[in-house]
Design an enzyme around this catalytic site. Structure first.
Site, short mmCIF file in Angstrom:
data_model
loop_
_atom_site.label_atom_id
_atom_site.label_comp_id
_atom_site.label_asym_id
_atom_site.label_seq_id
_atom_site.Cartn_x
_atom_site.Cartn_y
_atom_site.Cartn_z
N LEU A 46 -1.49 9.76 -32.51
CA LEU A 46 -0.52 10.12 -31.47
C LEU A 46 -0.72 9.27 -30.22
O LEU A 46 0.18 8.60 -29.74
CB LEU A 46 -0.63 11.60 -31.14
N GLY A 106 -0.91 3.13 -23.59
CA GLY A 106 -0.18 3.46 -22.38
C GLY A 106 0.45 4.83 -22.38
O GLY A 106 1.25 5.16 -21.51
N SER A 135 -1.68 11.51 -21.84
CA SER A 135 -1.19 12.87 -21.59
C SER A 135 0.33 12.97 -21.72
O SER A 135 0.85 13.99 -22.15
CB SER A 135 -1.61 13.31 -20.17
N PHE A 170 -7.78 5.38 -29.56
CA PHE A 170 -8.73 6.49 -29.69
C PHE A 170 -8.53 7.27 -30.99
O PHE A 170 -8.52 8.50 -30.98
CB PHE A 170 -8.62 7.44 -28.49
N GLU A 207 -7.18 16.47 -27.50
CA GLU A 207 -6.22 17.52 -27.88
C GLU A 207 -5.42 18.01 -26.67
O GLU A 207 -5.00 19.15 -26.61
CB GLU A 207 -6.93 18.71 -28.57
N ARG A 231 3.60 26.50 -16.66
CA ARG A 231 5.04 26.48 -16.95
C ARG A 231 5.48 27.77 -17.63
O ARG A 231 6.57 28.29 -17.35
CB ARG A 231 5.37 25.28 -17.84
#
Length: 388
Positions: free
Chosen positions: A124, A128, A131, A155, A364, A376
């Site tokens: 994933l 660049g 998060s 990573f 994660e 949120r």
């Protein structure tokens, strides 16, 4: 409300503890020192069922719940945090293929993933896009019955020693956001894939971490998991469980650190007295245990909510991940402090445990992002009241 474990859950925990003691604990320091990826032990974990924990039994897995998985990973982490962390990632990959792959894809890969014949990677994060995962740039352009994938991932745990990758790639327009991402299974030896150097990391040294590049890698459209554009949603579903898994690794690390600290305080003497007789150190031990128990309850409740399909499970997984990984690092660090200078020596396991648990606060989804997820939800009508 019954917080006790069932007989089956106790048996699972004991089986995992036995495996950790026999296969992991004795070798963890050597694997760390030599950056050795113990593929043979990982395959033996597959023989024990620990590579397909929540894959349905009809697919060759154990068919267990997320709560059961948490119990298993907590015990395994007491043997080797880093290796157990890879097992959690592999389980997530296998589960995604079993859950959303086509029948042909399942037939080709799931049994081999569950047994450990094949090892998986989850792709994933990008150089660049950390998060802000929805901003990823790796592209999968459709050409007839194939996708042509170009880009890079950063990573990636297990990369270079793996057999299959689950890759999140943009199949929509460049500005399509989360809705333009698809999940695609890519064989690790496909033409055009490149693997970077094994990164020199602070911890997690028993598993390789590399950049993975894709240069016009061609795979069949049938390798897609779920529908086109569903990839980000599937990734987030995977991460709900992944966050509980890594939180469970932190629980195991903290439990082991607490045990080591308790034993050391009872053995070491200063000023003619055992360290365990000093009230300040007793208070420290009490605080470590209190935070560990609180984190364990949060993780197990979040796992139960995920198993039940609770609409607020994502927020509870984020809360549990944030609290448990912060706690795990703190407890390991405090245990090192209680060992004094000995804790800083590689001869003792505490310095490795501190290094290995530190990254749990980053991966994660960083713990700052966990706060964003929770906040949120709290701002939505009725959610604060539902926490009671």
């Amino acid at each position: 409300m019954d917080f006790s474990l069932t007989d089956d859950q106790k048996a699972l925990s004991q089986a995992a503890a036995d495996f950790a003691r026999a296969e992991l604990a004795e070798h963890a320091a050597e694997w760390d020192a030599t950056s050795h990826f113990p593929v043979d032990v990982i395959r033996r974990a597959g023989e024990a069922g620990f590579l397909g924990i929540y894959i349905p039994e009809e697919r060759g897995g154990l068919g267990l719940s997320r709560l059961d998985a948490s119990l298993i990973f907590e015990q395994l982490a007491q043997g080797c945090i880093s290796t157990t962390a890879y097992l959690t990632i592999h389980n997530m990959v296998a589960w995604m293929v079993a859950s959303w792959g086509s029948e042909a894809l399942r037939e080709q890969w799931v049994d081999r993933l569950v047994s450990g014949e094949c090892l998986g990677c989850y792709c994933l994060t990008e150089p660049g896009a950390g998060s802000d995962a929805a901003s990823l740039r790796t592209r999968a352009v459709r050409e007839g019955d194939d996708y042509v994938i170009s880009g890079s991932k950063m990573f990636i745990s297990g990369a270079g020693a793996n057999d299959v990758l689950v890759v999140m790639a943009r199949t929509g327009d460049p500005d399509s956001g989360a809705g333009g991402i698809s999940a695609i299974l890519v064989p690790a030896d496909a033409e055009g894939i490149g693997y970077g150097k094994n990164e020199e990391k602070m911890g997690w040294k028993s598993q390789p971490t590399r950049l993975v590049s894709f240069d016009a890698v061609r795979v069949p459209v049938g390798n897609r998991l779920g529908a086109e554009g569903e990839g980000f949603k599937l990734a987030m579903k995977g991460l709900d469980g992944g966050r509980l898994n890594i939180a469970s690794c932190s629980l195991g690390a903290a439990q082991q650190a607490l045990t080591l600290a308790r034993n050391y305080l009872g053995e070491r003497k200063q000023f003619g007295r055992e360290l365990s007789s000093f009230q300040a150190l007793q208070f420290k031990l009490a605080d470590m245990a209190t935070e560990l128990v609180a984190a364990r309850l949060m993780v197990r409740q979040a796992a139960w909510r995920l198993d039940q399909g609770d609409p607020e499970a994502t927020a509870h997984c984020a809360m549990a991940k944030r609290f448990a990984t912060d706690m795990g690092f703190t407890v390991c660090n405090e245990a090192l402090q209680l060992h004094g200078g000995y804790g800083y020596l590689k001869e003792f396991p505490l310095e490795r445990m501190v290094r290995d648990t530190r990254v749990h606060q980053i991966l994660e989804g960083t713990n700052e992002i966990m706060r964003v997820i929770v906040a949120r939800r709290l701002l939505a009508d009725g959610v604060v009241e539902s926490l009671q």
